[in-house]
Design an enzyme around this catalytic site. Sequence first.
Site, PDB file in Angstrom:
ATOM      1  N   GLU A   1       0.822  -1.218   0.000  1.00  0.00           N
ATOM      2  CA  GLU A   1       0.000   0.000   0.000  1.00  0.00           C
ATOM      3  C   GLU A   1       0.854   1.265   0.000  1.00  0.00           C
ATOM      4  OE1 GLU A   1      -2.729  -0.364   3.248  1.00  0.00           O
ATOM      5  OE2 GLU A   1      -3.712  -2.100   2.332  1.00  0.00           O
ATOM      6  N   VAL A   2       1.888   1.283   0.805  1.00  0.00           N
ATOM      7  CA  VAL A   2       2.738   2.477   0.881  1.00  0.00           C
ATOM      8  C   VAL A   2       3.985   2.231   0.026  1.00  0.00           C
ATOM      9  CG1 VAL A   2       4.062   4.001   2.380  1.00  0.00           C
ATOM     10  CG2 VAL A   2       1.908   3.022   3.204  1.00  0.00           C
TER      11      VAL A   2
ATOM     12  N   HIS B   1       9.171  -1.136   3.215  1.00  0.00           N
ATOM     13  CA  HIS B   1       9.042  -1.311   4.664  1.00  0.00           C
ATOM     14  C   HIS B   1       8.904  -2.789   4.969  1.00  0.00           C
ATOM     15  CE1 HIS B   1       5.106  -0.581   2.856  1.00  0.00           C
ATOM     16  NE2 HIS B   1       4.598  -1.424   3.738  1.00  0.00           N
TER      17      HIS B   1
ATOM     18  N   HIS C   1       7.476  -5.357   7.945  1.00  0.00           N
ATOM     19  CA  HIS C   1       6.603  -5.436   9.117  1.00  0.00           C
ATOM     20  C   HIS C   1       7.226  -6.426  10.089  1.00  0.00           C
ATOM     21  CE1 HIS C   1       2.891  -3.799   7.018  1.00  0.00           C
ATOM     22  NE2 HIS C   1       3.595  -4.186   5.975  1.00  0.00           N
TER      23      HIS C   1
HETATM   24  P1  AMP Z   1       1.702  -2.385   3.222  1.00  0.00           P
HETATM   25  O1  AMP Z   1       0.354  -2.931   2.904  1.00  0.00           O
HETATM   26  O2  AMP Z   1       2.738  -3.459   3.389  1.00  0.00           O
HETATM   27  O3  AMP Z   1       2.139  -1.296   2.274  1.00  0.00           O
HETATM   28  O4  AMP Z   1       1.568  -1.756   4.666  1.00  0.00           O
HETATM   29  C1  AMP Z   1       1.469  -0.394   4.933  1.00  0.00           C
HETATM   30  C2  AMP Z   1       1.350  -0.257   6.436  1.00  0.00           C
HETATM   31  O5  AMP Z   1       1.589   1.105   6.768  1.00  0.00           O
HETATM   32  C3  AMP Z   1      -0.020  -0.629   7.006  1.00  0.00           C
HETATM   33  O6  AMP Z   1       0.150  -1.675   7.969  1.00  0.00           O
HETATM   34  C4  AMP Z   1      -0.510   0.674   7.631  1.00  0.00           C
HETATM   35  O7  AMP Z   1      -1.236   0.447   8.825  1.00  0.00           O
HETATM   36  C5  AMP Z   1       0.787   1.426   7.881  1.00  0.00           C
HETATM   37  N1  AMP Z   1       0.680   2.869   7.936  1.00  0.00           N
HETATM   38  C6  AMP Z   1       0.070   3.697   7.046  1.00  0.00           C
HETATM   39  N2  AMP Z   1       0.207   4.985   7.407  1.00  0.00           N
HETATM   40  C7  AMP Z   1       0.927   4.988   8.556  1.00  0.00           C
HETATM   41  C8  AMP Z   1       1.407   6.005   9.431  1.00  0.00           C
HETATM   42  N3  AMP Z   1       1.156   7.309   9.206  1.00  0.00           N
HETATM   43  N4  AMP Z   1       2.132   5.643  10.514  1.00  0.00           N
HETATM   44  C9  AMP Z   1       2.370   4.338  10.757  1.00  0.00           C
HETATM   45  N5  AMP Z   1       1.958   3.330   9.976  1.00  0.00           N
HETATM   46  C10 AMP Z   1       1.246   3.644   8.895  1.00  0.00           C
END
Ligand code: AMP
Length: 119
Positions: free
Chosen positions: A99-100, A104, A106
């Site tokens: 998503e981001v 990253h 986890h």
């Molecule tokens: P992914 O699906 O692997 O891209 O995960 C993105 C993660 O970023 C998700 O678990 C979200 O909850 C987390 N996330 C999004 N915005 C923020 C933020 N501002 N601070 C901390 N975590 C975030």
Amino acid sequence: MSYDKNNIFAKILKGEANAEKVYENEHVLCFKDIFPKAKIHVLIIPKNQYSDIYEFSKNSSSKEKESIFSAFERLINIYKIEKSGCRIITNHGIDGRQEVPHLHFHLLAGQDIGRMTNN
Ligand code: AMP
């Protein structure tokens, strides 16, 4: 994937958005996930601009790669989960449901994390 400089993790790195920092070193920042999926849910990100694991694997320095693993070690120590364990994963692209668009990892821990996938 070209890097989107306005993604939320880029903003956190620039100090334009808040995050609950857990640990950092020269090349890596670690902070709590805002929507935790486990009792312990920390995100580990490189400070430089890499959109995903492929870009990082291709273009990062040995020092940056080493710093990621060093951060994993430190987090395992910080949360005292050396014996109980954890899951460390990264999502990449469409099939990985990333998503981001800033690399990253986890780190999920503090409870049984369950099976790897729904399959
Ligand atoms: P992914 O699906 O692997 O891209 O995960 C993105 C993660 O970023 C998700 O678990 C979200 O909850 C987390 N996330 C999004 N915005 C923020 C933020 N501002 N601070 C901390 N975590 C975030």
